[in-house]
Design a protein around this motif. Structure first.
Motif, PDB file in Angstrom:
ATOM      1  N   VAL A 270      13.161-101.405 117.954  1.00  0.00           N
ATOM      2  CA  VAL A 270      13.783-102.191 119.022  1.00  0.00           C
ATOM      3  C   VAL A 270      14.402-103.467 118.461  1.00  0.00           C
ATOM      4  O   VAL A 270      15.540-103.827 118.789  1.00  0.00           O
ATOM      5  N   VAL A 271      13.676-104.162 117.589  1.00  0.00           N
ATOM      6  CA  VAL A 271      14.175-105.427 117.033  1.00  0.00           C
ATOM      7  C   VAL A 271      15.422-105.190 116.202  1.00  0.00           C
ATOM      8  O   VAL A 271      16.431-105.902 116.334  1.00  0.00           O
ATOM      9  N   ILE A 272      15.373-104.184 115.325  1.00  0.00           N
ATOM     10  CA  ILE A 272      16.546-103.879 114.488  1.00  0.00           C
ATOM     11  C   ILE A 272      17.749-103.523 115.359  1.00  0.00           C
ATOM     12  O   ILE A 272      18.873-104.001 115.134  1.00  0.00           O
ATOM     13  N   SER A 273      17.519-102.711 116.372  1.00  0.00           N
ATOM     14  CA  SER A 273      18.622-102.285 117.246  1.00  0.00           C
ATOM     15  C   SER A 273      19.212-103.466 117.998  1.00  0.00           C
ATOM     16  O   SER A 273      20.440-103.605 118.098  1.00  0.00           O
ATOM     17  N   LEU A 274      18.358-104.340 118.543  1.00  0.00           N
ATOM     18  CA  LEU A 274      18.856-105.493 119.299  1.00  0.00           C
ATOM     19  C   LEU A 274      19.661-106.432 118.409  1.00  0.00           C
ATOM     20  O   LEU A 274      20.722-106.931 118.813  1.00  0.00           O
ATOM     21  N   LYS A 437      17.886 -93.818 112.292  1.00  0.00           N
ATOM     22  CA  LYS A 437      18.447 -93.345 113.560  1.00  0.00           C
ATOM     23  C   LYS A 437      18.575 -94.460 114.583  1.00  0.00           C
ATOM     24  O   LYS A 437      19.493 -94.451 115.408  1.00  0.00           O
ATOM     25  N   SER A 438      17.672 -95.432 114.543  1.00  0.00           N
ATOM     26  CA  SER A 438      17.793 -96.551 115.481  1.00  0.00           C
ATOM     27  C   SER A 438      19.040 -97.373 115.200  1.00  0.00           C
ATOM     28  O   SER A 438      19.683 -97.884 116.125  1.00  0.00           O
ATOM     29  N   VAL A 439      19.417 -97.489 113.917  1.00  0.00           N
ATOM     30  CA  VAL A 439      20.639 -98.215 113.550  1.00  0.00           C
ATOM     31  C   VAL A 439      21.861 -97.476 114.085  1.00  0.00           C
ATOM     32  O   VAL A 439      22.771 -98.075 114.678  1.00  0.00           O
ATOM     33  N   LEU A 440      21.897 -96.172 113.863  1.00  0.00           N
ATOM     34  CA  LEU A 440      23.029 -95.377 114.356  1.00  0.00           C
ATOM     35  C   LEU A 440      23.077 -95.399 115.886  1.00  0.00           C
ATOM     36  O   LEU A 440      24.158 -95.464 116.482  1.00  0.00           O
ATOM     37  N   GLY A 441      21.903 -95.325 116.537  1.00  0.00           N
ATOM     38  CA  GLY A 441      21.876 -95.395 117.999  1.00  0.00           C
ATOM     39  C   GLY A 441      22.404 -96.716 118.511  1.00  0.00           C
ATOM     40  O   GLY A 441      23.128 -96.769 119.522  1.00  0.00           O
ATOM     41  N   ALA A 442      22.074 -97.824 117.832  1.00  0.00           N
ATOM     42  CA  ALA A 442      22.575 -99.133 118.236  1.00  0.00           C
ATOM     43  C   ALA A 442      24.086 -99.205 118.088  1.00  0.00           C
ATOM     44  O   ALA A 442      24.783 -99.781 118.935  1.00  0.00           O
ATOM     45  N   VAL A 443      24.618 -98.612 117.018  1.00  0.00           N
ATOM     46  CA  VAL A 443      26.070 -98.594 116.814  1.00  0.00           C
ATOM     47  C   VAL A 443      26.761 -97.813 117.930  1.00  0.00           C
ATOM     48  O   VAL A 443      27.809 -98.215 118.449  1.00  0.00           O
ATOM     49  N   VAL A 444      26.162 -96.687 118.307  1.00  0.00           N
ATOM     50  CA  VAL A 444      26.734 -95.885 119.396  1.00  0.00           C
ATOM     51  C   VAL A 444      26.747 -96.681 120.698  1.00  0.00           C
ATOM     52  O   VAL A 444      27.758 -96.740 121.414  1.00  0.00           O
TER      53      VAL A 444
END
Length: 735
Positions: A270-274, A437-444
């Protein structure tokens, strides 16, 4: 007249349609039948493809110019390569290609998660379709590759056939394959079928089908797709394990599972994505604000992905916090495969909307850039280009390609000229980074901003065009709840219903003359108007067909009166007068005894009466008949484009009812095609005559004023009172 304004005076005779036809001879034209149009279509199609393929396939000596034109038609790349300026454009195209390639590679990895496939197959989709489009496409600025909406549609099919939990559907050819291999086979076969459909539509020259997808419908559909994409990426951003669900209400079920597992959220994910979403959002806003000053937009998605993956790898986030990673990315390409025929049969229903949506989005973006840079694109050639691109890509395990607004914007803003700046991400297939995958999801998710901001269109549409707003809301709601494939079908249904309702219940109006002109406008909109007494002008603003003929008849009643009711009342009054005459309560000097009684709906018959009844005055023996103050009704057919048989019958009935109560009806500005159809369908008879048709509205009004000069001035109350009967023969009526 205003100072400096010019006044034009036109002197010509007053024309009805018959008078104009007598004075001006028409050119006879042989009308084509439906069969003739079908023959012409296929003949033109055959000639075009013979022209294109003949010189390339035949071994005989052919005309060099014809061969050149055929090659240019099939391979548009030849046309713009001849005008390519290497010194001026090559450097900017290299920069554009590298920038677009970086974005395409990252989006290929990210969007592949939407398709429920191993991420590295997104790299194939960012490469193989581009190679074919380079040669066959007519747009010079769109970036061909993965598109999130198509990826999500592919994912729904993939998870339906090969679910996350449980066995795959019993389809021949899936035995002995791993789950990922089964899904790749399903996605590539579905892409192959999508390409076949696009190619067939291009060959048959039916690129016009995208016209049925209005901007409003596409906006609502893509917004719903953005909501689906957002929900599908929540499991990566939150670090949860959520099975893929397809079908109606899948979004609701997915959210239910996520909320049930919300306590198991991975805080590190969550932190990385935010952090990534906030930074990427801010930098993208700066890119938009200072795009005129920046030589190249900052590829912040690539930068943040590299930084996040580097930091995570350095501190071993995978082991310490259990972050889910993409895994090993194989080097090089995989061997081609053939589509599975059984999967083609299973996915035919889903492939068609994918073919339409993929082409519609790409064509819409291509049109924007073609207008901006002043060149033309061919819709049918674009269908062929995308069809062949998807067929070729499917053979190498890529999934359906379209275009993405962000990639195309990067390519265009970095100076990309003709699409020689295509993405060639071959080097990206040779390394094995640690993608999370969380990084790619955040980009999407952060790239969904443009589509999600379309919710702001709702207030604008509601204020400007409520039916369009209903189409937007209906499409978006249906696509969110029912899924994208059924949602698109439901959106088309709502759009069709809105068109039908607009035609079925149009805004009719009563016109009046603008004083001192031959112009007629809605009487409610102007003050200085002229309306002769006893004359009404009724404007019909749409085609008349089976669904709205009764609506128009009801509107005619609102404008004036119900002619059928008046006619029945008059005939009942005549019956009563005849009965009084027989009893001796009514007398005149000479009476012919006639006992025949006409039907109430037939024309009023005075053949046995030596006088003609004046229905506008008080009748004897307390007989009451509705008063009719109208003597002329003008129907403006200027906006009527066609009449069907049901409307023809209903119109004739309405005209007869008006004529039978002594109202003169005039039809003006009628389309010649409609007038010919009326003659062909034996519309005219002793009551409804062709002399009622006039060339223009002003011609009809001048004819009415000439025939009824008393209409030019308002009658006084004294003039309105007249005798009970107007004598037609000697005699007097006594009570």
């Amino acid at each position: 007249m205003r100072t400096g304004a010019k006044e034009f005076v036109v002197v010509r005779p007053l024309y009805s349609e018959e008078a104009f036809a007598q004075d001006h001879e028409k050119v006879y034209r042989h009308g084509k039948t439906m069969l003739d149009h079908v023959k012409d279509y296929f003949t033109a199609l055959f000639n075009e493809w013979t022209f294109c393929l003949g010189p390339l396939l035949c071994h005989c000596r052919c005309d060099a110019k014809r061969a050149k034109n055929a090659a240019l038609s099939l391979l548009p790349v030849i046309g713009w390569m001849k005008i390519y300026r290497i010194k001026d454009w090559l450097l900017s195209d290299i920069v554009s290609g590298v920038s677009t390639g970086l974005v395409a590679v990252l989006q290929g990895l990210a969007y592949c998660l939407l398709a429920s496939l191993p991420p590295w197959y997104g790299l194939f989709s960012a490469f193989f379709p581009v190679v074919i489009y380079f040669f066959l496409g007519t747009s010079r600025h769109i970036s061909v590759g993965p598109f999130p909406v198509l990826c999500l549609m592919i994912g729904s099919v993939v998870t339906r056939i090969v679910p996350d939990e449980g066995p795959a559907l019993n389809i021949t050819g899936l035995e002995g394959l791993t789950r990922d291999e089964q899904r790749v086979l399903v996605a590539s076969s579905l892409t192959f079928l999508t390409g076949i459909m696009q190619l067939a539509m291009g060959i048959l020259q039916v690129g016009f089908v995208v016209m049925y997808l209005s901007d409003t419908l596409v906006s609502g559909f893509t917004t719903a797709a953005a909501v689906h994409i957002l929900v599908s990426q929540l499991k990566f951003v939150l670090g949860l394990t959520v099975p893929g669900i397809s079908g109606p209400l899948s979004l609701i079920y997915t959210l239910e599972i996520i909320f049930n597992k919300i306590t198991s959220t991975n805080v590190c994910d969550v932190v990385i994505s935010l952090v990534i979403m906030v930074v990427v959002f801010i930098v993208k806003e700066l890119n938009d604000r200072f795009k005129s000053k920046l030589p190249v937009p900052i590829p912040i998605e690539v930068i943040m992905t590299v930084i996040a993956c580097g930091v995570s790898y350095a501190f071993d986030f995978k082991t310490r916090y259990g972050i889910d990673v993409v895994g090993h990315i194989p080097k090089g390409y995989e061997s081609p495969i053939a589509p599975n025929l059984h999967i083609l049969q299973e996915t035919a229903v889903e492939a068609f909307p994918m073919a339409i949506v993929g082409f519609a989005v790409a064509f819409s973006v291509a049109k924007v850039y073609s207008v901006k840079h002043d060149y033309t694109i061919d819709g049918n050639q674009e269908l062929i280009a995308f069809g062949v691109s998807n067929i070729f890509g499917a053979s190498f395990k890529s999934f359906a390609a379209s275009t993405a607004l962000s990639r195309s914007a990067v390519q265009e803003s970095t100076g990309g000229k003709p699409h020689i700046s295509l993405t060639l991400p071959t080097s990206n297939l040779t390394f094995d980074p640690l993608f999370y995958k969380s990084v790619l999801g955040a980009v999407v998710i952060v790239n969904l901003k443009g589509m999600l901001m379309q919710f702001r269109d709702i207030p604008y549409l509601w204020r400007r065009d409520k039916p369009d707003c209903v189409v937007w809301l209906g499409t978006c709601t249906a696509a969110i709840l029912l899924g994208l494939d059924l949602g698109l079908a439901a959106g088309l249904g709502v759009e069709l219903i809105s068109v039908v309702l607009r035609a079925q219940f149009p805004r009719c109006s009563v016109l009046a003359n603008i004083k001192g002109t031959d112009i007629y406008k809605d009487r409610k909109d102007y003050i200085d108007i002229y309306e002769p007494e006893g004359v009404k002008i009724f404007r019909i603003p749409s085609p008349i067909f089976f669904a709205n003929i009764e609506f128009f008849r009801s509107k005619l009643v609102e404008v004036g009166f119900n002619p059928l009711r008046v006619l029945r009342k008059r005939n009942k009054a005549l019956r009563m007068i005849r009965k009084l005459l027989k009893k001796g309560d009514l007398q005149w000097t000479s009476v012919k005894d006639e006992s025949n009684m006409e039907e109430l709906d037939l024309p009023t018959d005075f053949k046995d009466l030596p006088v003609r009844i004046d229905w506008s005055t008080e009748l004897p023996a307390n007989i009451i008949v509705p008063r009719v103050d109208l003597h002329s009704l003008v129907l403006d057919f200027a906006a009527v484009s066609f009449l069907d048989i049901s409307a023809l019958k209903g119109l004739k009935t309405a005209l007869k009812e008006l004529i039978r109560v002594e109202v003169e009806v005039y039809i003006v500005a009628c389309d010649p095609y409609i007038l010919k159809k009326l003659h062909d369908c034996c519309f005219f008879d002793d009551e409804v005559q062709s002399s009622m048709f006039f060339l223009t509205l002003h011609d009809a009004m001048l004819h009415i004023l000439k025939k009824h000069p008393e209409s030019t001035e308002k009658k006084s109350d004294f003039d309105r009172r007249s005798s009970v009967c107007q004598r037609e023969s000697p005699g007097s009526l006594k009570l």
